[in-house]
Design an enzyme around this catalytic site. Structure first.
Site, mmCIF file in Angstrom:
data_model
loop_
_atom_site.group_PDB
_atom_site.id
_atom_site.type_symbol
_atom_site.label_atom_id
_atom_site.label_comp_id
_atom_site.label_asym_id
_atom_site.label_seq_id
_atom_site.Cartn_x
_atom_site.Cartn_y
_atom_site.Cartn_z
ATOM 1 N N GLU A 66 12.787 1.669 6.499
ATOM 2 C CA GLU A 66 11.823 0.672 6.018
ATOM 3 C C GLU A 66 11.970 0.392 4.532
ATOM 4 O OE1 GLU A 66 7.714 1.741 5.864
ATOM 5 O OE2 GLU A 66 8.123 3.851 5.506
ATOM 6 N N ASP A 94 0.850 -1.186 0.000
ATOM 7 C CA ASP A 94 0.000 0.000 0.000
ATOM 8 C C ASP A 94 0.897 1.251 0.000
ATOM 9 O OD1 ASP A 94 0.764 -1.003 2.517
ATOM 10 O OD2 ASP A 94 -0.929 -0.105 3.556
#
Length: 516
Positions: free
Chosen positions: A479, A295
């Site tokens: 990340e 996402d």
């Protein structure tokens, strides 16, 4: 009776999502732009009974001197970012820094918050970091790879037990242990976690978690009856010709996500203007994409540059169906260990049929690469993505296909810092120029499975060098990374880049040790 037995662990909370709990107050706050990140209030802790706070809000909100921001600060405790106070030693090695980070990222049962959206868990667990203050489903497998390298078998066992607890509590593993995630899951990596744990603890581990593995399978394969109209779907199950059954991503709600409420509402308004798409349909597609973990990405868009063309629930994802094949094979072995030959043969046949369907519906001979499949249009999607490497990871590609794929990966995805996620740049975080640790590992291991060690080692060296370079520069584990221009930081998405970071730590340690 066999299986994992969760300890008695009751907090007496009703698991109500914050948008349902606070109603008008929640919507007003999320539309107010008080918080740059909508997840902030979704994670906030009420300082007293929410009913009293709601009553107070309705009494005060129309007063001329009322300030919503002041009201929130007086009635809620706002969450902090994980790792924000951690001081990295940039003179240490990246590996040493990660080992220090495990304790910073670990949450213990006795220290879990009460009264907010968090669902407390009975055992310690590792969170990703940054705004991600809870245990995430698919992240955790890649985090566990690093925990194994660090000798933290205790944390691996605890995290597997937490996921088993969630399955026993809800019938599935939600995206993370938040009430607002209870309508969807994430890529089903539980069977890989159990196998990772069994590599350390023996085959008895497969036997122990058989009940939870079966419940996980039942959740993803929930059907609406014996009828078999091809190219029809019910929840996460899609029926295809010749009795083939494959899976898609889904969400049981068709409303804005509480953690991205304002953004979802704004996108639905735009989609309605441009495509006359009902808001409920937009929300469902958004939520399904969130279940995928990607996402967001052009992977889910009909028009690769247009977020409003999102149509996730029309798509059969290659990675999801490879994961489901692994779950079927794991169940087959677990039942055999229980001397249940009938169920062993049942799941062996399910796995065989799925492997055949993966070849039929996902292999694109014109590209010589595995693609997602649009079952509504009955053709491949346009998006070329790193998800196509999952058949290499699970050894579902033929030898001939693997040679084509190795060449395709080198030509289309390989960059100076590792592998791109997709081949186009859209501003979405799961597109170029970004690379993500879990996908680097899937591709790396997949290449090694087919003895493409030179390419795998090149990828490994480039990814490790990029992570090392960023750590020496900033002292941070991120990340995601910009793999195209290693002098630039990654970007895109709904929030600023997060640091911590669970799956980067795990993949780094595993790849570093595999390379040496």
């Amino acid at each position: 009776m066999y299986g994992f037995i969760a300890p008695s662990f009751t907090y007496g909370q009703s698991h109500v999502s914050p948008e349902d709990l606070y109603g008008t107050l929640f919507r007003d706050i999320q539309h107010s732009h008080i918080f740059e990140d909508s997840k902030t209030f979704a994670d906030a802790i009420p300082l007293e009974d929410p009913v009293l706070i709601i009553e107070r809000y309705h009494q005060q909100k129309d007063q001329t001197d009322f300030s919503l921001q002041t009201f929130v600060s007086e009635n809620f405790r706002l969450p902090k970012h994980i790792v924000s106070d951690f001081q990295a030693d940039k003179n240490s090695s990246t590996s040493e820094n990660i080992k220090r980070l495990w304790s910073v990222l670990t949450r213990h049962p006795e220290n879990q918050e009460r009264g907010g959206s968090l669902i407390p868990l009975p055992f310690p667990y590792v969170v990703p970091g940054g705004r991600f203050r809870e245990i995430y489903y698919w992240d955790s497998y890649f985090t566990m790879l690093g925990l194994k390298e660090s000798g933290r078998t205790d944390l691996i066992e605890s995290m597997v037990n937490n996921f088993a607890y969630l399955i026993d509590s809800f019938g599935y593993i939600p995206t993370a242990n938040r009430t607002y995630y209870l309508t969807r899951s994430q890529p089903p990596f539980f069977s890989l976690m159990v196998r990772l744990y069994s590599d350390m603890g023996g085959k008895k581990i497969l036997k122990r978690y058989l009940p939870q593995l079966q419940k996980e399978y039942d959740y993803w394969m929930q059907d609406d009856g014996p009828t078999h109209e091809p190219f029809t779907a019910h929840r996460r199950l899609v029926k295809l010709p010749d009795g083939a059954l494959l899976n898609r991503y889904w969400d049981d709600k068709a409303t804005p996500r509480p953690e991205s409420y304002r953004e979802d509402v704004e996108l639905s308004i735009e989609a309605q203007k441009r495509f006359e798409m009902a808001p409920e349909a937009v929300f469902r597609h958004i939520r399904a994409a969130a279940e995928s973990g990607w996402d967001f990405s052009s992977r889910w868009f009909a028009d690769e540059n247009d977020f409003t063309s999102i149509h996730t629930t029309d798509i059969l994802p290659i990675d999801l169906n490879c994961l489901m094949h692994h779950l079927e094979k794991t169940l087959a072995e677990a039942y055999l260990l229980h001397d249940n030959t009938r169920m062993h043969l049942y799941f062996e046949e399910k796995a065989r049929l799925r492997a055949a369907a993966i070849q039929t519906y996902f292999w694109d001979e014109s590209r010589n690469y595995f693609m997602d499949y649009d079952f509504k249009k009955q053709t491949f999607t346009k998006a070329v993505t790193l998800a196509g490497t999952f058949p290499l990871y699970f050894k579902l590609a033929t030898k001939s296909q693997s040679h084509y794929m190795r060449a395709y990966i080198r030509l289309n995805f390989m960059r100076s810092g590792g592998l791109l996620t997709t081949t186009i740049k859209t501003g979405q975080q799961w597109d170029a120029p970004n690379g993500w640790a879990p996908l680097q590992w899937i591709a790396y291991k997949g290449l090694r499975n087919y003895n493409f060690h030179r390419t795998a080692n090149e990828l490994c060296a480039e990814w490790i060098a990029l992570v090392d370079k960023e750590f020496k520069h900033s002292g941070k584990m991120l990340e995601k990374y910009n793999v195209s221009d290693t002098n630039l930081i990654a970007g895109g998405g709904e929030y600023e880049i997060q640091e911590g970071f669970g799956w980067t730590n795990g993949v780094y340690l595993r790849m570093k040790n595999k390379r040496s």
